[in-house]
Design a protein around this motif. Structure first.
Motif, PDB file in Angstrom:
ATOM      1  N   ALA A 136      -6.727   6.123  -9.653  1.00  0.00           N
ATOM      2  CA  ALA A 136      -7.242   5.181  -8.656  1.00  0.00           C
ATOM      3  C   ALA A 136      -8.205   5.867  -7.695  1.00  0.00           C
ATOM      4  CB  ALA A 136      -6.084   4.551  -7.885  1.00  0.00           C
ATOM      5  N   SER A 137      -7.906   7.116  -7.332  1.00  0.00           N
ATOM      6  CA  SER A 137      -8.775   7.852  -6.407  1.00  0.00           C
ATOM      7  C   SER A 137     -10.137   8.143  -7.037  1.00  0.00           C
ATOM      8  CB  SER A 137      -8.108   9.160  -5.984  1.00  0.00           C
ATOM      9  OG  SER A 137      -6.882   8.912  -5.324  1.00  0.00           O
ATOM     10  N   VAL A 138     -10.140   8.467  -8.324  1.00  0.00           N
ATOM     11  CA  VAL A 138     -11.401   8.762  -9.019  1.00  0.00           C
ATOM     12  C   VAL A 138     -12.220   7.489  -9.212  1.00  0.00           C
ATOM     13  CG1 VAL A 138     -12.383   9.526 -11.215  1.00  0.00           C
ATOM     14  CG2 VAL A 138     -10.508  10.809 -10.185  1.00  0.00           C
TER      15      VAL A 138
ATOM     16  N   SER B 255     -12.050   4.622  -7.484  1.00  0.00           N
ATOM     17  CA  SER B 255     -12.283   3.823  -6.279  1.00  0.00           C
ATOM     18  C   SER B 255     -13.762   3.648  -5.928  1.00  0.00           C
ATOM     19  CB  SER B 255     -11.533   4.434  -5.091  1.00  0.00           C
ATOM     20  OG  SER B 255     -11.666   3.635  -3.941  1.00  0.00           O
ATOM     21  N   PRO B 256     -14.596   4.699  -5.956  1.00  0.00           N
ATOM     22  CA  PRO B 256     -16.021   4.485  -5.655  1.00  0.00           C
ATOM     23  C   PRO B 256     -16.695   3.522  -6.634  1.00  0.00           C
ATOM     24  CG  PRO B 256     -15.470   6.807  -5.477  1.00  0.00           C
ATOM     25  CD  PRO B 256     -14.285   6.135  -6.088  1.00  0.00           C
ATOM     26  N   LEU B 257     -16.314   3.594  -7.907  1.00  0.00           N
ATOM     27  CA  LEU B 257     -16.884   2.674  -8.899  1.00  0.00           C
ATOM     28  C   LEU B 257     -16.426   1.245  -8.639  1.00  0.00           C
ATOM     29  CD1 LEU B 257     -16.418   4.826 -12.140  1.00  0.00           C
ATOM     30  CD2 LEU B 257     -18.452   4.607 -10.713  1.00  0.00           C
ATOM     31  N   GLU B 258     -15.169   1.099  -8.208  1.00  0.00           N
ATOM     32  CA  GLU B 258     -14.656  -0.228  -7.870  1.00  0.00           C
ATOM     33  C   GLU B 258     -15.414  -0.816  -6.693  1.00  0.00           C
ATOM     34  OE1 GLU B 258     -12.009  -2.413  -8.997  1.00  0.00           O
ATOM     35  OE2 GLU B 258     -12.619  -1.277 -10.761  1.00  0.00           O
ATOM     36  N   LEU B 259     -15.769   0.040  -5.733  1.00  0.00           N
ATOM     37  CA  LEU B 259     -16.530  -0.428  -4.583  1.00  0.00           C
ATOM     38  C   LEU B 259     -17.880  -0.990  -5.029  1.00  0.00           C
ATOM     39  CD1 LEU B 259     -16.908  -0.640  -1.483  1.00  0.00           C
ATOM     40  CD2 LEU B 259     -17.897   1.658  -1.566  1.00  0.00           C
ATOM     41  N   VAL B 260     -18.558  -0.264  -5.920  1.00  0.00           N
ATOM     42  CA  VAL B 260     -19.845  -0.730  -6.437  1.00  0.00           C
ATOM     43  C   VAL B 260     -19.672  -2.034  -7.216  1.00  0.00           C
ATOM     44  CG1 VAL B 260     -21.761  -0.185  -7.984  1.00  0.00           C
ATOM     45  CG2 VAL B 260     -20.829   1.593  -6.494  1.00  0.00           C
TER      46      VAL B 260
ATOM     47  N   THR C 137      -4.545  -0.639  -2.581  1.00  0.00           N
ATOM     48  CA  THR C 137      -4.470  -0.583  -4.044  1.00  0.00           C
ATOM     49  C   THR C 137      -3.319   0.317  -4.489  1.00  0.00           C
ATOM     50  OG1 THR C 137      -6.846  -0.956  -4.269  1.00  0.00           O
ATOM     51  CG2 THR C 137      -5.721   0.052  -6.142  1.00  0.00           C
ATOM     52  N   LEU C 138      -3.161   1.465  -3.825  1.00  0.00           N
ATOM     53  CA  LEU C 138      -2.078   2.383  -4.172  1.00  0.00           C
ATOM     54  C   LEU C 138      -0.714   1.767  -3.870  1.00  0.00           C
ATOM     55  CD1 LEU C 138      -3.507   5.813  -2.925  1.00  0.00           C
ATOM     56  CD2 LEU C 138      -3.452   4.912  -5.261  1.00  0.00           C
ATOM     57  N   TRP C 139      -0.616   0.997  -2.796  1.00  0.00           N
ATOM     58  CA  TRP C 139       0.648   0.330  -2.470  1.00  0.00           C
ATOM     59  C   TRP C 139       1.108  -0.558  -3.620  1.00  0.00           C
ATOM     60  CZ3 TRP C 139       4.594   0.277   0.813  1.00  0.00           C
ATOM     61  CH2 TRP C 139       4.479   0.958   2.028  1.00  0.00           C
ATOM     62  N   ARG C 140       0.163  -1.167  -4.298  1.00  0.00           N
ATOM     63  CA  ARG C 140       0.514  -2.040  -5.413  1.00  0.00           C
ATOM     64  C   ARG C 140       0.657  -1.277  -6.732  1.00  0.00           C
ATOM     65  NH1 ARG C 140      -4.174  -5.797  -7.462  1.00  0.00           N
ATOM     66  NH2 ARG C 140      -4.856  -3.710  -8.071  1.00  0.00           N
ATOM     67  N   ASP C 141      -0.298  -0.396  -7.029  1.00  0.00           N
ATOM     68  CA  ASP C 141      -0.382   0.196  -8.362  1.00  0.00           C
ATOM     69  C   ASP C 141       0.548   1.381  -8.587  1.00  0.00           C
ATOM     70  OD1 ASP C 141      -2.254  -1.696  -8.802  1.00  0.00           O
ATOM     71  OD2 ASP C 141      -3.991  -0.346  -8.892  1.00  0.00           O
ATOM     72  N   VAL C 142       0.789   2.185  -7.542  1.00  0.00           N
ATOM     73  CA  VAL C 142       1.653   3.356  -7.730  1.00  0.00           C
ATOM     74  C   VAL C 142       3.106   2.960  -8.008  1.00  0.00           C
ATOM     75  CG1 VAL C 142       2.609   5.401  -6.597  1.00  0.00           C
ATOM     76  CG2 VAL C 142       0.154   4.942  -6.482  1.00  0.00           C
ATOM     77  N   PRO C 143       3.709   2.056  -7.235  1.00  0.00           N
ATOM     78  CA  PRO C 143       5.069   1.612  -7.593  1.00  0.00           C
ATOM     79  C   PRO C 143       5.118   0.964  -8.972  1.00  0.00           C
ATOM     80  CG  PRO C 143       4.559   0.976  -5.350  1.00  0.00           C
ATOM     81  CD  PRO C 143       3.278   1.465  -5.956  1.00  0.00           C
TER      82      PRO C 143
END
Length: 227
Positions: free
Chosen positions: A44-46, A48-53, A91-97
């Motif tokens: 998700a961290s990697v 994230s910038p692409l998701e922003l675009v 996003t991490l709150w949802r995806d990591v669990p």
């Protein structure tokens, strides 16, 4: 790809070291849970910038990549590089669990339920090892996806509500629901506990087949590349 490969590597690495430790060996089955958390956080961290675009392009009137990139560059100049990771925490709150529950459940469903079923059928029907492995992955992925999606639906609802508030009234969003916890409390206070599971059925209809297809496709890819 980052997610699945990262999980496989972390799961194998942690499994070997936990089995070698007399203290951690009894808890080796939980390595999948920790590896799932770490792999999802990294992926998700990697991304994230692409998701922003991507989100900027979808919301842009022109849908022109150069225009979107100029806008993102302007945001970076004013807000700093951290702008690229805006929205990562929700996003991490949802995806990591979800990932932690999914991978732990996937191993349990596979080892305890579906592998014995399809191994027995293989002996009686003469099905190939590849088909047995793929069927086990497919059904284990679907079952674990259903469980993980159900448990983490409140986080998905809270994330969606925050996004809606932000677009509708950014100032109210900042003042009223600064944290995920405050949004969850707001939903329960106004809609009851059932409000936390709004949209569960459509989410399960999407996640169950997608989890089944992705994990079985990944397993098929490993089989093809290793043969």
């Amino acid at each position: 790809m980052i997610y699945f490969v990262g999980y496989d590597y972390l799961r194998a690495w942690m499994g070997v070291r936990m089995k070698a430790s007399t203290v951690l060996a009894p808890y080796e089955q939980f390595a999948s849970l920790v590896a799932g958390c770490m792999a999802r956080t990294a992926a998700a961290s990697v991304i994230s910038p692409l998701e922003l675009v991507r989100t900027r392009m979808q919301s842009s009137a022109t849908h022109d990549l150069r225009t979107v990139l100029r806008g993102v560059s302007s945001e970076i100049r004013h807000g700093g590089p951290s702008t690229l990771w805006r929205g990562l925490v929700p996003t991490l709150w949802r995806d990591v669990p979800f990932s932690a529950i999914y991978w732990f459940g996937y191993e349990q469903w596979s080892q305890r339920v579906f592998a014995p079923i399809f191994n027995d059928r293989q002996h009686t029907s003469g099905a190939s090892d590849t088909l047995t492995r793929l069927m086990t992955s497919f059904f284990s992925g679907a079952a674990s996806g259903i469980v993980a999606a159900t448990i983490t639906t409140p986080f998905d609802v809270a994330k969606t509500r925050r996004q809606i508030e932000q677009h509708a009234n950014p100032k109210a969003h900042i003042a009223q629901h600064r944290t995920f916890a405050s949004m969850l409390r707001h939903i329960v206070a106004n809609e009851g506990a059932r409000g936390l599971f709004a949209g569960l059925a459509p989410r399960l209809m999407k996640i169950a087949p997608s989890c089944a297809i992705m994990i079985s496709s990944y397993e098929l890819g490993k089989i093809v590349l290793s043969s």
